[in-house]
Design a protein around this motif. Structure first.
Motif, mmCIF file in Angstrom:
data_model
loop_
_atom_site.group_PDB
_atom_site.id
_atom_site.type_symbol
_atom_site.label_atom_id
_atom_site.label_comp_id
_atom_site.label_asym_id
_atom_site.label_seq_id
_atom_site.Cartn_x
_atom_site.Cartn_y
_atom_site.Cartn_z
ATOM 1 N N UNK A 1 7.905 35.684 43.855
ATOM 2 C CA UNK A 1 7.678 34.343 43.323
ATOM 3 C C UNK A 1 8.088 33.302 44.356
ATOM 4 N N UNK A 2 7.288 32.254 44.476
ATOM 5 C CA UNK A 2 7.634 31.186 45.400
ATOM 6 C C UNK A 2 7.887 29.897 44.644
ATOM 7 N N UNK A 3 8.068 28.811 45.402
ATOM 8 C CA UNK A 3 8.549 27.580 44.802
ATOM 9 C C UNK A 3 10.063 27.485 44.852
ATOM 10 N N UNK A 4 10.691 28.349 45.644
ATOM 11 C CA UNK A 4 12.152 28.365 45.792
ATOM 12 C C UNK A 4 12.525 27.404 46.921
ATOM 13 N N UNK A 5 13.260 26.364 46.592
ATOM 14 C CA UNK A 5 13.582 25.339 47.587
ATOM 15 C C UNK A 5 14.403 25.906 48.740
ATOM 16 N N UNK A 6 15.383 26.729 48.436
ATOM 17 C CA UNK A 6 16.255 27.320 49.451
ATOM 18 C C UNK A 6 16.505 28.771 49.060
ATOM 19 N N UNK B 1 9.508 26.674 36.758
ATOM 20 C CA UNK B 1 9.173 25.910 37.956
ATOM 21 C C UNK B 1 8.795 26.743 39.164
ATOM 22 N N UNK B 2 8.461 28.020 38.946
ATOM 23 C CA UNK B 2 8.128 28.909 40.061
ATOM 24 C C UNK B 2 6.689 29.418 39.918
ATOM 25 N N UNK B 3 6.139 29.877 41.045
ATOM 26 C CA UNK B 3 4.809 30.482 41.016
ATOM 27 C C UNK B 3 4.927 31.967 41.328
ATOM 28 N N UNK B 4 4.769 32.824 40.335
ATOM 29 C CA UNK B 4 4.778 34.266 40.595
ATOM 30 C C UNK B 4 3.409 34.725 41.078
ATOM 31 N N UNK B 5 3.402 35.690 41.983
ATOM 32 C CA UNK B 5 2.145 36.259 42.457
ATOM 33 C C UNK B 5 1.758 37.433 41.569
ATOM 34 N N UNK B 6 0.472 37.604 41.291
ATOM 35 C CA UNK B 6 0.038 38.765 40.503
ATOM 36 C C UNK B 6 0.521 40.058 41.156
ATOM 37 N N UNK B 7 1.039 40.961 40.347
ATOM 38 C CA UNK B 7 1.625 42.186 40.896
ATOM 39 C C UNK B 7 1.119 43.407 40.157
ATOM 40 N N UNK C 1 12.835 38.467 51.226
ATOM 41 C CA UNK C 1 11.991 39.280 52.099
ATOM 42 C C UNK C 1 11.495 38.505 53.313
ATOM 43 N N UNK C 2 12.013 37.299 53.504
ATOM 44 C CA UNK C 2 11.659 36.531 54.686
ATOM 45 C C UNK C 2 10.400 35.698 54.572
ATOM 46 N N UNK C 3 9.805 35.642 53.391
ATOM 47 C CA UNK C 3 8.639 34.792 53.168
ATOM 48 C C UNK C 3 9.145 33.408 52.781
ATOM 49 N N UNK C 4 8.705 32.361 53.462
ATOM 50 C CA UNK C 4 9.234 31.021 53.183
ATOM 51 C C UNK C 4 9.135 30.637 51.707
ATOM 52 N N UNK C 5 10.239 30.111 51.190
ATOM 53 C CA UNK C 5 10.293 29.583 49.818
ATOM 54 C C UNK C 5 9.964 30.631 48.760
ATOM 55 N N UNK C 6 10.278 31.892 49.050
ATOM 56 C CA UNK C 6 9.952 32.964 48.104
ATOM 57 C C UNK C 6 11.088 33.977 48.020
ATOM 58 N N UNK C 7 11.171 34.641 46.881
ATOM 59 C CA UNK C 7 12.090 35.737 46.655
ATOM 60 C C UNK C 7 11.353 36.826 45.874
ATOM 61 N N UNK C 8 11.900 38.046 45.901
ATOM 62 C CA UNK C 8 11.288 39.163 45.185
ATOM 63 C C UNK C 8 12.323 39.774 44.248
ATOM 64 N N UNK C 9 11.902 40.114 43.039
ATOM 65 C CA UNK C 9 12.798 40.716 42.064
ATOM 66 C C UNK C 9 12.152 41.972 41.495
ATOM 67 N N UNK C 10 12.943 43.015 41.344
ATOM 68 C CA UNK C 10 12.479 44.268 40.753
ATOM 69 C C UNK C 10 12.372 44.124 39.240
ATOM 70 N N UNK C 11 11.333 44.684 38.669
ATOM 71 C CA UNK C 11 11.199 44.739 37.217
ATOM 72 C C UNK C 11 12.034 45.908 36.707
ATOM 73 N N UNK C 12 12.953 45.613 35.801
ATOM 74 C CA UNK C 12 13.830 46.652 35.283
ATOM 75 C C UNK C 12 13.733 46.784 33.785
ATOM 76 N N UNK C 13 14.877 46.810 33.129
ATOM 77 C CA UNK C 13 14.926 46.909 31.678
ATOM 78 C C UNK C 13 14.785 45.518 31.066
ATOM 79 N N UNK C 14 14.575 45.467 29.749
ATOM 80 C CA UNK C 14 14.489 44.181 29.050
ATOM 81 C C UNK C 14 15.787 43.399 29.210
ATOM 82 N N UNK C 15 16.920 44.095 29.154
ATOM 83 C CA UNK C 15 18.217 43.432 29.325
ATOM 84 C C UNK C 15 18.327 42.799 30.715
ATOM 85 N N UNK C 16 17.883 43.520 31.728
ATOM 86 C CA UNK C 16 17.947 42.985 33.085
ATOM 87 C C UNK C 16 17.019 41.777 33.255
ATOM 88 N N UNK C 17 15.848 41.849 32.656
ATOM 89 C CA UNK C 17 14.919 40.713 32.719
ATOM 90 C C UNK C 17 15.515 39.498 32.021
#
Length: 362
Positions: free
Chosen positions: A307-312, A294-300, A330-346
């Motif tokens: 990714x946005x679509x975060x209600x709160x 249910x989220x929209x990730x931005x090309x990276x 990061x202060x962008x409305x309805x968005x959060x950022x996540x670091x790409x890590x290991x397969x286990x973390x993903x």
């Protein structure tokens, strides 16, 4: 108890807040774009051996010109660069600080395009440089026309660009950098902290350096080289830029231990960079799987995903933190950022996010 406001701090620093990425002990820290892969053990052993040799002469000041390190960095970058084109400091933040000390300062201005790296305006304020925010195009892009229009409107002394951009991961066309350079008589600074994560056919701003004496391209060993704790950033530019930075750097600013560790790591560049493809695969996996949640990730093109679509965002951030995973608001409305890590973390991140339901915690 004395408060900061009670002290005779500079007027232009009053009311400002320091860099504030949360520091919390969690099982999965995916908030500051560190490389979560460990350094390969054989490489680590060589680095430790190099450090041991450096410690034996630690009673003497280090090489003020960090000659061997600059030669190693030039060899790593390629593009016909020599040690004279390279400068290094304690993380790319110190590179930015020295650049602004030399070319910015009181009465001078820096143009940037937020949302972008949060330390750019903070370091500008710390050096007394005026920060000018300019608007991006749709989808966080910057076209050549948009860059030129902002430069012609504000006539800054420095122009700051990120390629790829942080916190969005957006690519920056070389045409935009070239157009920005042609539109100003000032310094054009391109922050390539995440360059190693770009597609292999994506050209670096390093290709634009010949004939452009006011173009500066910075890199870091914190991300692709898993060296965040060592603190080694560097730049490539016309040799005259390094001469300018020598005027403002502190004497012996790079310790002998930092130099030794970085030289040893660069000697193992292929092994150190072997993890980059794995990280990029996890980034692309999140981009592919987040829409189903249910989220929209931005090309990276970096080692993270916005990714946005975060209600709160705050509630979702806290809900994930309660599950022992730390990502970044990061202060962008309805968005959060996540670091790409290991397969286990993903796996863990996607499972936790799925458990919160579409839109995240309310």
């Amino acid at each position: 108890m004395t408060r900061l406001s009670d002290l005779p701090i500079r007027d232009d620093l009053r009311g400002l807040t320091p860099y504030g990425a949360p520091q919390k002990h969690v099982r999965y820290a995916l908030n500051v774009n560190e490389n979560t892969h460990p350094i390969p053990e054989p490489v680590a052993r060589d680095i430790v051996e190099s450090l041991a040799h450096a410690v034996l002469t630690a009673n003497r000041y280090p090489d003020r010109e960090f000659t061997e390190l600059r030669e190693s960095l030039a060899g790593y970058l390629g593009h016909g660069l020599t040690s004279d084109h390279v400068w290094a400091a304690n993380g790319s933040n110190e590179i930015i600080q020295q650049l602004l000390q030399a070319f910015g300062g009181p009465g001078r201005s820096v143009l940037g395009f937020p949302p972008s790296y949060s330390m750019h305006p903070i370091i500008a304020a710390g050096t007394g440089s005026r920060w000018i925010p300019a608007e991006r195009d749709a989808d966080y892009r910057i076209s050549p026309e948009t860059a030129v229009r902002a430069i012609e409107q504000h006539r800054p002394d420095l122009v700051f660009l990120c390629a790829p951009n942080n916190p969005t991961g957006t690519a920056l066309p070389l045409e935009t950098i070239a157009a920005a350079y042609d539109a100003t008589d000032g310094i054009v600074f391109v922050d390539e902290a995440y360059a190693e994560f770009m597609p292999k056919d994506q050209p670096s701003a390093l290709t634009l350096l010949p004939g452009r004496e006011r173009l500066v391209v910075s890199r870091t060993m914190s991300k692709a080289f898993a060296f965040a704790g060592v603190r080694l950033g560097y730049l490539a530019a016309d040799p005259a830029v390094a001469d300018a930075l020598r005027l403002v750097r502190l004497p012996y600013h790079l310790s002998a231990l930092t130099q030794a560790a970085a030289v040893a790591a660069l000697a193992h560049a292929p092994e150190m960079l072997a993890m980059v493809d794995d990280i990029a695969a996890q980034r692309d996996r999140m981009v592919a799987e987040l829409p189903a949640l249910g989220y929209r990730p931005w090309p990276s093109q970096a080692n993270f995903v916005l990714f946005d679509g975060v209600a709160d965002p705050r509630a979702t951030f806290e809900a994930l933190l309660a599950r022992d995973i730390l990502i970044r608001d990061v202060g962008i409305p309805n968005a959060l950022r996540v670091t790409a890590g290991t397969a286990e973390e993903t796996d863990f991140f996607l499972e936790c996010l799925a458990a919160l339901g579409p839109g995240g915690a309310q």
